[in-house]
Design a protein around this motif. Sequence first.
Motif, PDB file in Angstrom:
ATOM      1  N   ARG A  85       0.549   4.134  -2.726  1.00 44.36           N
ATOM      2  CA  ARG A  85       0.276   5.519  -2.317  1.00 44.36           C
ATOM      3  C   ARG A  85       1.394   6.462  -2.813  1.00 44.36           C
ATOM      4  N   GLU A  86       2.634   6.028  -2.653  1.00 42.12           N
ATOM      5  CA  GLU A  86       3.765   6.845  -3.086  1.00 42.12           C
ATOM      6  C   GLU A  86       3.693   7.132  -4.587  1.00 42.12           C
ATOM      7  N   THR A  87       3.348   6.120  -5.369  1.00 41.55           N
ATOM      8  CA  THR A  87       3.303   6.291  -6.821  1.00 41.55           C
ATOM      9  C   THR A  87       2.165   7.199  -7.244  1.00 41.55           C
ATOM     10  N   ASN A 107       1.805  14.939  -8.454  1.00 43.20           N
ATOM     11  CA  ASN A 107       2.823  15.978  -8.595  1.00 43.20           C
ATOM     12  C   ASN A 107       3.231  16.151 -10.057  1.00 43.20           C
ATOM     13  N   THR A 116       0.822  -1.203   0.000  1.00 43.19           N
ATOM     14  CA  THR A 116       0.000   0.000   0.000  1.00 43.19           C
ATOM     15  C   THR A 116       0.857   1.254   0.000  1.00 43.19           C
ATOM     16  N   ALA A 117       1.987   1.218   0.691  1.00 49.60           N
ATOM     17  CA  ALA A 117       2.884   2.375   0.704  1.00 49.60           C
ATOM     18  C   ALA A 117       3.425   2.664  -0.694  1.00 49.60           C
ATOM     19  N   LEU A 118       3.820   1.622  -1.429  1.00 43.71           N
ATOM     20  CA  LEU A 118       4.300   1.815  -2.792  1.00 43.71           C
ATOM     21  C   LEU A 118       3.202   2.380  -3.690  1.00 43.71           C
ATOM     22  N   ILE A 155       0.928   9.632  -5.454  1.00 43.44           N
ATOM     23  CA  ILE A 155       1.354  10.993  -5.088  1.00 43.44           C
ATOM     24  C   ILE A 155       2.322  11.539  -6.137  1.00 43.44           C
ATOM     25  N   LYS A 156       3.252  10.709  -6.570  1.00 38.47           N
ATOM     26  CA  LYS A 156       4.165  11.143  -7.636  1.00 38.47           C
ATOM     27  C   LYS A 156       3.383  11.490  -8.902  1.00 38.47           C
TER      28      LYS A 156
END
Length: 384
Positions: free
Chosen positions: A177-179, A185, A173-175, A181-182
């Motif tokens: 979410r991080e992607t 941006n 889930t962190a990966l 967000i990227k």
Amino acid sequence: MLLIKNGKIVTMAGINYENGTILIKNGKIIEVGEQIIEQDNMEIIDAKGGWVLPGLIDAHCHLGMIEEEIGAEGNDLNEMSDPLTPHLRALDGINPLDPAFREAVKAGITTVMSGPGSTNVIGGQFIVIKTKGVSADEMAVMQPAALKIALGENPKRIYKGKNKMPMTRMGTTALLRETLIKGLNYKTKKDRAQAKGDNFDLDIKMEALIPVLEKKIPLKAHAHRADDILTAIRIAKEFDVSLTIDHCTDGNLIVEQIKSSGAPVILGPSMTFRTKIETKNKSFDTAVVLNNAGVKLALMTDHPVTPIEYLPICAGLAVKAGLSMEDGLKSITINAAEILGVSNRIGSIEKGKDADIAIYDGNPMEIFTNTLYTIINGRIAYKK
């Protein structure tokens, strides 16, 4: 022109005909009714005693991605070198000459959503494609049609073996979410650059996220276990993106949460062995529970997990479990089309839609029923 007459027409559009007629021209349905006057220039199909339905739709499979008979050489299902591959396109991996396409056509299945498997956190772009043709580009109905993500056991198992993230559900889930967000941006920077007329370097991975972030296509979430389903719902809400819940094995345990989310469900494959812990609650009863709660429901084969030609039998088993006959047929026709975002073209027999039609000698959800004709884009693709 092609005229189908004397059949029991089940339109999936609210009105049926016990002895109806369909007129087809240039690949489209141009008239449906009780009586249409025959003309000399018409090709006639007499469907007397038969059931005439819209071509069936498998809302989640891997048709053409993992081919029959070939083995490893024909397996293009999973790019297991990177857990984040949003830029992969099913269009580039499907082989329309896979013999399974013939099996689909023979079963009256005229459209499928096919794409990459579930080893990666973000696996790539799915496509909605017709089942007859030699060019995936020409067979495509919608491309891209969804972005595949996977939660639960599969990413953990694959990347633990590679000693890299993700090894836990938190890591998966962190990966994800991080992607995302990227991606947000990246989209902001791109929009600003375009507004100013500045040059902007494209990133193919981030470009694949933009249709999701703009709600043009959904996240297609592989999720079996209840907590994984809820994680998919949480991510969709957090990033304000559309979502389909695929597999949804534990959906009967959290039906209120699924209903409240508004996400439709593509359920299955239910006609298989329970191969792992997260599928221990697998049952056709789940279709009944979700449908009765008002969740938009389609059924899948996940071909080749269940061979694609058994899609109507899967619907029949759901009816045996308690789904109504009408809802069983909807789960492999109009519901599937609506969930996939292509109901303007397929899923029902209506004027103006693609002439994708299946004619059977009985109810297609019954085991002894034969396909008599399959028509795709107004052309006979199969005849018994």
